[in-house]
Design a protein around this motif. Structure first.
Motif, short mmCIF file in Angstrom:
data_model
loop_
_atom_site.label_atom_id
_atom_site.label_comp_id
_atom_site.label_asym_id
_atom_site.label_seq_id
_atom_site.Cartn_x
_atom_site.Cartn_y
_atom_site.Cartn_z
N MET A 82 28.68 61.67 69.61
CA MET A 82 30.01 61.49 69.05
C MET A 82 29.92 60.52 67.87
N LYS A 83 30.46 60.95 66.75
CA LYS A 83 30.45 60.11 65.55
C LYS A 83 31.73 59.28 65.49
N LYS A 84 31.57 58.08 65.01
CA LYS A 84 32.74 57.23 64.77
C LYS A 84 33.00 57.22 63.27
N LEU A 85 34.23 57.36 62.91
CA LEU A 85 34.63 57.30 61.52
C LEU A 85 35.13 55.89 61.22
N ILE A 86 34.46 55.22 60.33
CA ILE A 86 34.86 53.87 59.95
C ILE A 86 35.36 53.92 58.52
N LEU A 87 36.59 53.58 58.35
CA LEU A 87 37.20 53.58 57.02
C LEU A 87 37.19 52.18 56.45
N GLY A 88 36.73 52.05 55.24
CA GLY A 88 36.77 50.76 54.56
C GLY A 88 38.06 50.63 53.79
N LEU A 89 38.63 49.46 53.86
CA LEU A 89 39.82 49.18 53.06
C LEU A 89 39.40 48.26 51.93
N PHE A 90 39.79 48.60 50.74
CA PHE A 90 39.43 47.82 49.56
C PHE A 90 40.69 47.41 48.83
N PHE A 91 40.72 46.15 48.45
CA PHE A 91 41.87 45.60 47.74
C PHE A 91 41.38 44.90 46.49
N ILE A 92 42.18 44.99 45.45
CA ILE A 92 41.90 44.28 44.22
C ILE A 92 43.11 43.40 43.92
N LEU A 93 42.86 42.14 43.69
CA LEU A 93 43.90 41.19 43.34
C LEU A 93 43.91 41.03 41.83
N CYS A 94 45.06 41.30 41.21
CA CYS A 94 45.20 41.16 39.77
C CYS A 94 46.18 40.03 39.49
N VAL A 95 45.80 39.16 38.58
CA VAL A 95 46.64 38.04 38.19
C VAL A 95 47.04 38.23 36.73
N PHE A 96 48.33 38.22 36.46
CA PHE A 96 48.84 38.39 35.11
C PHE A 96 49.46 37.08 34.66
N LYS A 97 49.01 36.60 33.50
CA LYS A 97 49.52 35.35 32.93
C LYS A 97 50.04 35.62 31.53
N PRO A 98 51.11 34.91 31.11
CA PRO A 98 51.63 35.11 29.76
C PRO A 98 50.61 34.77 28.68
N ASN A 99 49.76 33.79 28.95
CA ASN A 99 48.67 33.45 28.05
C ASN A 99 47.59 32.72 28.86
N GLU A 100 46.45 32.52 28.29
CA GLU A 100 45.33 31.98 29.05
C GLU A 100 45.53 30.53 29.50
N TYR A 101 46.45 29.79 28.88
CA TYR A 101 46.67 28.39 29.21
C TYR A 101 47.84 28.18 30.18
N SER A 102 48.53 29.23 30.52
CA SER A 102 49.71 29.13 31.36
C SER A 102 49.35 28.94 32.83
N TYR A 103 50.16 28.10 33.51
CA TYR A 103 50.01 27.96 34.96
C TYR A 103 50.85 28.99 35.70
N ASN A 104 51.83 29.56 35.02
CA ASN A 104 52.68 30.58 35.62
C ASN A 104 51.93 31.90 35.64
N CYS A 105 52.02 32.59 36.76
CA CYS A 105 51.35 33.88 36.85
C CYS A 105 52.03 34.75 37.89
N SER A 106 51.75 36.01 37.83
CA SER A 106 52.20 36.97 38.83
C SER A 106 50.96 37.60 39.43
N GLU A 107 50.94 37.70 40.75
CA GLU A 107 49.78 38.27 41.44
C GLU A 107 50.18 39.57 42.12
N TYR A 108 49.32 40.55 42.03
CA TYR A 108 49.55 41.84 42.66
C TYR A 108 48.28 42.25 43.40
#
Length: 69
Positions: free
Chosen positions: A1-27
């Motif tokens: 009997m074979k077992k099916l193992i599914l991998g879950l993969f997530f990517i976290l993206c961080v969006f900032k108004p500019n490279e020096y900003s501390y404000n960001c949105s994460e998805y």
């Protein structure tokens, strides 16, 4: 009997108004294993191009993703 193992993969993206900003949105994007491989393989050449090609298409199915229009 074979077992099916599914991998879950997530990517976290961080969006900032500019490279020096501390404000960001994460998805967190849940992606398939082929997307994980393709994105990680192309990330170091151009993170932006890799994002637009492999991750941004997932925004169509997410209600909380940023609007890029």
């Amino acid at each position: 009997m074979k077992k099916l193992i599914l991998g879950l993969f997530f990517i976290l993206c961080v969006f900032k108004p500019n490279e020096y900003s501390y404000n960001c949105s994460e998805y967190i994007y849940k992606v398939g294993s082929n997307t994980k491989f393709n994105y990680s393989s192309n990330y170091y050449n151009s993170a932006g191009k890799a994002f637009w090609k492999y991750i941004e298409p997932y925004s169509d199915v997410l209600g909380c993703s940023p609007n890029f229009d």
